[in-house]
Enzyme design. Sequence first.
Site, PDB file in Angstrom:
ATOM      1  N   ASP A  87       0.864  -1.164   0.000  1.00 44.61           N
ATOM      2  CA  ASP A  87       0.000   0.000   0.000  1.00 44.61           C
ATOM      3  C   ASP A  87       0.919   1.238   0.000  1.00 44.61           C
ATOM      4  O   ASP A  87       2.117   1.117   0.312  1.00 44.61           O
ATOM      5  CB  ASP A  87      -0.853  -0.091   1.268  1.00 44.61           C
ATOM      6  CG  ASP A  87      -1.518   1.205   1.603  1.00 44.61           C
ATOM      7  OD1 ASP A  87      -2.244   1.712   0.737  1.00 44.61           O
ATOM      8  OD2 ASP A  87      -1.304   1.710   2.721  1.00 44.61           O
TER       9      ASP A  87
ATOM     10  N   ASP B  46       0.068   5.209   1.132  1.00 41.73           N
ATOM     11  CA  ASP B  46      -0.062   6.078   2.307  1.00 41.73           C
ATOM     12  C   ASP B  46      -0.060   5.273   3.600  1.00 41.73           C
ATOM     13  O   ASP B  46      -0.779   4.283   3.719  1.00 41.73           O
ATOM     14  CB  ASP B  46      -1.370   6.888   2.241  1.00 41.73           C
ATOM     15  CG  ASP B  46      -1.355   7.905   1.117  1.00 41.73           C
ATOM     16  OD1 ASP B  46      -1.302   7.480  -0.051  1.00 41.73           O
ATOM     17  OD2 ASP B  46      -1.403   9.108   1.412  1.00 41.73           O
TER      18      ASP B  46
ATOM     19  N   ASP C 204       0.944   9.522   5.775  1.00 42.90           N
ATOM     20  CA  ASP C 204      -0.286   9.847   5.054  1.00 42.90           C
ATOM     21  C   ASP C 204      -0.110  11.155   4.267  1.00 42.90           C
ATOM     22  O   ASP C 204       0.250  12.188   4.836  1.00 42.90           O
ATOM     23  CB  ASP C 204      -1.433   9.992   6.076  1.00 42.90           C
ATOM     24  CG  ASP C 204      -2.774   9.774   5.423  1.00 42.90           C
ATOM     25  OD1 ASP C 204      -2.808   9.355   4.247  1.00 42.90           O
ATOM     26  OD2 ASP C 204      -3.803  10.028   6.079  1.00 42.90           O
TER      27      ASP C 204
ATOM     28  N   THR D  57      -2.016   0.889  -4.713  1.00 41.52           N
ATOM     29  CA  THR D  57      -2.525   2.034  -3.961  1.00 41.52           C
ATOM     30  C   THR D  57      -3.915   2.432  -4.444  1.00 41.52           C
ATOM     31  O   THR D  57      -4.267   2.200  -5.598  1.00 41.52           O
ATOM     32  CB  THR D  57      -1.545   3.226  -4.111  1.00 41.52           C
ATOM     33  OG1 THR D  57      -2.147   4.403  -3.585  1.00 41.52           O
ATOM     34  CG2 THR D  57      -1.184   3.489  -5.566  1.00 41.52           C
TER      35      THR D  57
ATOM     36  N   ASP E 124     -10.072  11.769   3.972  1.00 38.41           N
ATOM     37  CA  ASP E 124     -11.059  11.755   2.893  1.00 38.41           C
ATOM     38  C   ASP E 124     -11.756  10.397   2.875  1.00 38.41           C
ATOM     39  O   ASP E 124     -11.338   9.467   3.565  1.00 38.41           O
ATOM     40  CB  ASP E 124     -10.380  12.023   1.532  1.00 38.41           C
ATOM     41  CG  ASP E 124      -9.099  11.218   1.343  1.00 38.41           C
ATOM     42  OD1 ASP E 124      -9.066  10.051   1.782  1.00 38.41           O
ATOM     43  OD2 ASP E 124      -8.132  11.739   0.762  1.00 38.41           O
TER      44      ASP E 124
ATOM     45  N   LYS F  34      -8.529  -4.001  -3.859  1.00 45.20           N
ATOM     46  CA  LYS F  34      -7.120  -4.425  -3.834  1.00 45.20           C
ATOM     47  C   LYS F  34      -6.954  -5.923  -4.050  1.00 45.20           C
ATOM     48  O   LYS F  34      -5.889  -6.374  -4.435  1.00 45.20           O
ATOM     49  CB  LYS F  34      -6.443  -3.974  -2.539  1.00 45.20           C
ATOM     50  CG  LYS F  34      -6.196  -2.471  -2.511  1.00 45.20           C
ATOM     51  CD  LYS F  34      -5.103  -2.042  -1.544  1.00 45.20           C
ATOM     52  CE  LYS F  34      -4.975  -0.518  -1.585  1.00 45.20           C
ATOM     53  NZ  LYS F  34      -3.904  -0.002  -0.733  1.00 45.20           N
TER      54      LYS F  34
ATOM     55  N   ASP G  30      -1.867  -0.903   5.776  1.00 42.47           N
ATOM     56  CA  ASP G  30      -2.268  -0.395   7.095  1.00 42.47           C
ATOM     57  C   ASP G  30      -3.766  -0.472   7.317  1.00 42.47           C
ATOM     58  O   ASP G  30      -4.234  -0.239   8.419  1.00 42.47           O
ATOM     59  CB  ASP G  30      -1.824   1.062   7.259  1.00 42.47           C
ATOM     60  CG  ASP G  30      -2.571   1.999   6.321  1.00 42.47           C
ATOM     61  OD1 ASP G  30      -2.400   1.857   5.101  1.00 42.47           O
ATOM     62  OD2 ASP G  30      -3.348   2.849   6.802  1.00 42.47           O
TER      63      ASP G  30
HETATM   64  P1  IMP Z   1      -3.335   4.239  -0.293  1.00 44.18           P
HETATM   65  O1  IMP Z   1      -3.165   4.314   1.198  1.00 44.18           O
HETATM   66  O2  IMP Z   1      -2.015   4.147  -1.000  1.00 44.18           O
HETATM   67  O3  IMP Z   1      -4.292   3.171  -0.713  1.00 44.18           O
HETATM   68  O4  IMP Z   1      -3.911   5.681  -0.783  1.00 44.18           O
HETATM   69  C1  IMP Z   1      -5.114   6.209  -0.265  1.00 44.18           C
HETATM   70  C2  IMP Z   1      -5.196   7.704  -0.495  1.00 44.18           C
HETATM   71  O5  IMP Z   1      -5.045   8.047  -1.872  1.00 44.18           O
HETATM   72  C3  IMP Z   1      -6.568   8.243  -0.148  1.00 44.18           C
HETATM   73  O6  IMP Z   1      -6.697   8.514   1.224  1.00 44.18           O
HETATM   74  C4  IMP Z   1      -6.659   9.534  -0.975  1.00 44.18           C
HETATM   75  O7  IMP Z   1      -6.171  10.642  -0.240  1.00 44.18           O
HETATM   76  C5  IMP Z   1      -5.718   9.293  -2.145  1.00 44.18           C
HETATM   77  N1  IMP Z   1      -6.424   9.191  -3.444  1.00 44.18           N
HETATM   78  C6  IMP Z   1      -6.140   9.910  -4.539  1.00 44.18           C
HETATM   79  N2  IMP Z   1      -6.919   9.543  -5.567  1.00 44.18           N
HETATM   80  C7  IMP Z   1      -7.732   8.572  -5.108  1.00 44.18           C
HETATM   81  C8  IMP Z   1      -8.752   7.796  -5.739  1.00 44.18           C
HETATM   82  O8  IMP Z   1      -9.070   7.916  -6.934  1.00 44.18           O
HETATM   83  N3  IMP Z   1      -9.360   6.887  -4.951  1.00 44.18           N
HETATM   84  C9  IMP Z   1      -9.015   6.694  -3.644  1.00 44.18           C
HETATM   85  N4  IMP Z   1      -8.061   7.399  -3.030  1.00 44.18           N
HETATM   86  C10 IMP Z   1      -7.419   8.352  -3.762  1.00 44.18           C
HETATM   87 MG    MG Z   2      -2.763   3.217   3.336  1.00 46.94          MG
END
Ligand code: IMP
Ligand code: MG
Length: 395
Positions: A120, A122, A128, A158, A318, A326, A350
């Site tokens: 993943d 963030d 984050d 992601t 958000d 996933k 996470d």
């Molecule tokens: P991850 O933790 O890598 O899965 O990323 C999640 C974060 O990506 C979310 O909290 C958003 O802030 C950002 N994000 C940007 N574009 C998108 C989208 O199209 N869908 C979901 N999250 C997005």
């Molecule tokens: Mg994450």
Amino acid sequence: MTTRYRVELPFVLNAQPAAPHDGVGNEALDKMARTARQRYAEIFRDVEALISDHTLEDAFLVQDAARAISSRRFVAPSFNDIRLILNTAQLLSLIRPKAAPMSLSNGLPPRSQIQLLTFDGDVTLYEDGASLHSPEANPVINRLLHFLSVDVRIAIVTAAGYTQPQNYFNRLSGLLLAVKESTTLTSKQKSNLVVMGGESNYLLVFDDTAEHCLRYTHRRNWILDVMYTWTEEAIQSLLDIAETAFESCIKTLHLQAKVLRKERAVGIYAADQSIKLNREQLEETVLVVQQVVESSLSSTPRPAHSHIPFTVFNGGADVFLDVGDKSLGVQACQKWFGGIQPSSTLHVGDQFLSGGGNDFKARSACCCAWIASPTETIALLDEMIALTSPAKDMH
Ligand code: IMP
Ligand code: MG
């Protein structure tokens, strides 16, 4: 507990109300019960297998040595202790040959069966909303280079969904440039790095001749069979329903939020960045949008989107509904790399809470490790490296 996982998700999440809610028919309630039964049974089966393997006991001993759990006098084993013990148990069962003792008498390190590592973004690779800048600022980069150098494939799976390589470059430049500049990795090993964006919607492959080190790969080259039926009409129907649900949450909960509609996602974020949406608002929105979309599936005639999997999750600041999930993202990477098995794939993330976490879905496609910060990801990778090549220094 002090981590973000001490989230007081209501106990009623998986429970059934005595009388169906408005819009939730008996069919949907039966489905919820079946899903919950299957989840609980899977968890008990996994724990049972780990216990009969002695893996869980060994994992406890490893974590006890690191965290001095048994030396504490007042604080009982916590949620975080158990989470980390399970992560270690997962690593031991992937890396240590069955029935081998902890210290191998022949002195040779055990062979890992991990062929694909998925991460993943963030909170897992970076804080984050942050980015990977450089190996000095982000020590996880050297660990990732190590795994590429031993022919492990790496996919960053992601939720962040962008159609332009530049957007991913902005988040991952430190890693991408380190791979590009590496003189020890072969070009084959370099191309073993991919990004799967928007949960399961965009595949970008490392390419050091490309402007932003990533080559966008057309869907026809990688999608799973189930995705061929995702017509544009069905996708827009799903996003329309979700967008209406988000709008209604903004009104009902008095959220100072804006809606963002994308090609394959819709979500909300704080209208004024200095006024953050609070956890309760984010979680309520997740549950409402999830329920509204699920209720729409039992309407007659069946809506166009009834066969499209989706993810609704709380991103910390958000809430997004994404087309796909996933589990499909990891499976598409397994397919891209020639058919890697779930038992040879480890996803590190996470968000594993069953209500509101997007990494949770990866559980049905591979083995998983649940971390709580980028620092824990580094510790996990070092644990893996130490299990297979004890002398390696990553600093
Ligand atoms: P991850 O933790 O890598 O899965 O990323 C999640 C974060 O990506 C979310 O909290 C958003 O802030 C950002 N994000 C940007 N574009 C998108 C989208 O199209 N869908 C979901 N999250 C997005
Ligand atoms: Mg994450």
